[in-house]
Design a protein around this motif. Structure first.
Motif, short mmCIF file in Angstrom:
data_model
loop_
_atom_site.label_atom_id
_atom_site.label_comp_id
_atom_site.label_asym_id
_atom_site.label_seq_id
_atom_site.Cartn_x
_atom_site.Cartn_y
_atom_site.Cartn_z
N VAL A 81 4.75 -12.75 -4.07
CA VAL A 81 5.32 -12.73 -2.95
C VAL A 81 4.76 -11.79 -1.87
CG1 VAL A 81 7.36 -11.78 -1.87
CG2 VAL A 81 7.50 -13.29 -3.93
N LEU A 82 4.14 -10.68 -2.29
CA LEU A 82 3.61 -9.91 -1.37
C LEU A 82 2.42 -10.35 -0.71
CD1 LEU A 82 3.54 -6.53 -3.35
CD2 LEU A 82 4.93 -6.87 -1.24
N TYR A 129 -6.56 -9.00 -4.21
CA TYR A 129 -6.34 -9.26 -2.64
C TYR A 129 -5.75 -8.38 -1.99
CZ TYR A 129 -4.39 -11.49 1.51
OH TYR A 129 -4.10 -11.70 2.58
N LEU A 130 -4.55 -7.70 -2.62
CA LEU A 130 -3.79 -6.77 -1.85
C LEU A 130 -4.26 -5.54 -1.69
CD1 LEU A 130 -0.30 -7.78 -3.60
CD2 LEU A 130 -0.77 -8.10 -0.99
N GLN A 142 -0.23 -2.07 5.62
CA GLN A 142 -1.13 -2.76 4.39
C GLN A 142 -1.84 -1.94 3.71
OE1 GLN A 142 -3.26 -5.77 6.33
NE2 GLN A 142 -1.76 -6.94 6.85
N ILE A 143 -2.32 -0.65 3.99
CA ILE A 143 -2.78 0.26 3.20
C ILE A 143 -1.59 1.10 2.33
CG2 ILE A 143 -3.68 2.65 3.14
CD1 ILE A 143 -5.39 1.85 5.71
N LEU A 144 -0.37 1.09 2.81
CA LEU A 144 0.53 1.69 2.14
C LEU A 144 1.00 0.64 0.86
CD1 LEU A 144 2.91 3.39 4.76
CD2 LEU A 144 1.44 4.47 3.08
N VAL A 145 0.85 -0.74 1.24
CA VAL A 145 1.16 -1.52 0.24
C VAL A 145 0.12 -1.49 -0.94
CG1 VAL A 145 1.26 -4.25 -0.29
CG2 VAL A 145 2.52 -3.16 1.86
N PHE A 150 -1.29 -0.40 -6.42
CA PHE A 150 -2.32 0.19 -7.27
C PHE A 150 -1.61 0.88 -8.38
CE2 PHE A 150 -5.16 3.61 -8.59
CZ PHE A 150 -5.98 2.99 -9.00
N LEU A 151 -0.49 1.83 -7.91
CA LEU A 151 0.08 2.64 -8.48
C LEU A 151 0.98 1.90 -9.80
CD1 LEU A 151 1.47 5.31 -5.99
CD2 LEU A 151 -0.46 5.72 -7.66
N ALA A 152 1.59 0.86 -9.03
CA ALA A 152 2.42 -0.30 -9.96
C ALA A 152 1.57 -0.89 -10.99
CB ALA A 152 3.38 -0.96 -9.29
#
Length: 197
Positions: A81-82, A129-130, A142-145, A150-152
């Motif tokens: 979805v992201l 990709y993200l 997009q950096i925050l995403v 990455f954390l998740a």
């Protein structure tokens, strides 16, 4: 015809419909596989068998049992979805390219006679990709995403290493490479164009 135009669906709704539809298909196919005593497992990618190359296209939809599918379901939905929110065309390119590269890695680098199936190659493609997209676009959102993703899910990147028996690190590695390459192709070009201009 109604005088008032119907309100168009949001991209988020479209993302859940498309990616959720793919996930639903995986569950239906696993149900059929269970009823037919795992008859669909043979349609995975069998390494070094030329006739099996076409199976690259649908092997992400097949799984070796319910635990395999259940383990892939949430990350596939979330990351898919992201990725879709980047735009349907970018999602489609990343999905198709990752499917092919991940499948080819499994076909080429797995031990002879190995059968590979499952959505994890796609999951790795969406993940990288993200992560890479934020680097190329340098857009705060997009950096925050990228940071949240990455954390998740960053710890699953260890799956590109041959550390666990019965898990296709080859498909994971191919998917991860394809995800980064997709981000570079789709967003790195935009960055280069804006720099040249």
């Amino acid at each position: 015809m109604s005088e008032t135009a119907a309100k168009p669906r949001s991209r988020v709704a479209d993302a859940f419909i498309v990616v959720g539809g793919m996930l639903a298909l995986m569950w239906v196919l696993e149900g059929i596989d269970t009823v037919t005593l795992n008859a669909l497992d043979s349609f995975g990618v069998q390494s070094w068998v030329p006739a099996s190359l076409v199976n690259v296209l649908w092997s992400p939809f097949l799984h070796f049992g319910w635990p395999h599918l259940i383990g892939n379901s949430v990350p596939f939905l979330v990351l898919g979805v992201l990725t879709y929110l980047s735009g349907p065309a970018r999602w489609l390119f990343t999905t198709v390219f990752t499917t092919i590269v991940s499948g080819l890695f499994a076909w080429l680098f797995s031990p002879l006679g190995t059968i590979t199936a499952g959505a994890s190659g796609l999951i790795f493609g969406y993940l990288t990709y993200l992560l890479a997209r934020g680097i190329y676009t340098r857009k705060l959102g997009q950096i925050l995403v990228s940071v949240v993703v990455f954390l998740a899910y960053g710890s699953v990147l260890l799956g590109v290493l041959p550390t666990q028996m019965g898990v296709s690190w080859q498909a994971h590695l191919g998917g991860a490479i394809a995800g980064v390459a997709s981000a570079w192709y789709l967003h790195g070009r935009d960055r280069r164009r804006s720099t040249v201009a």
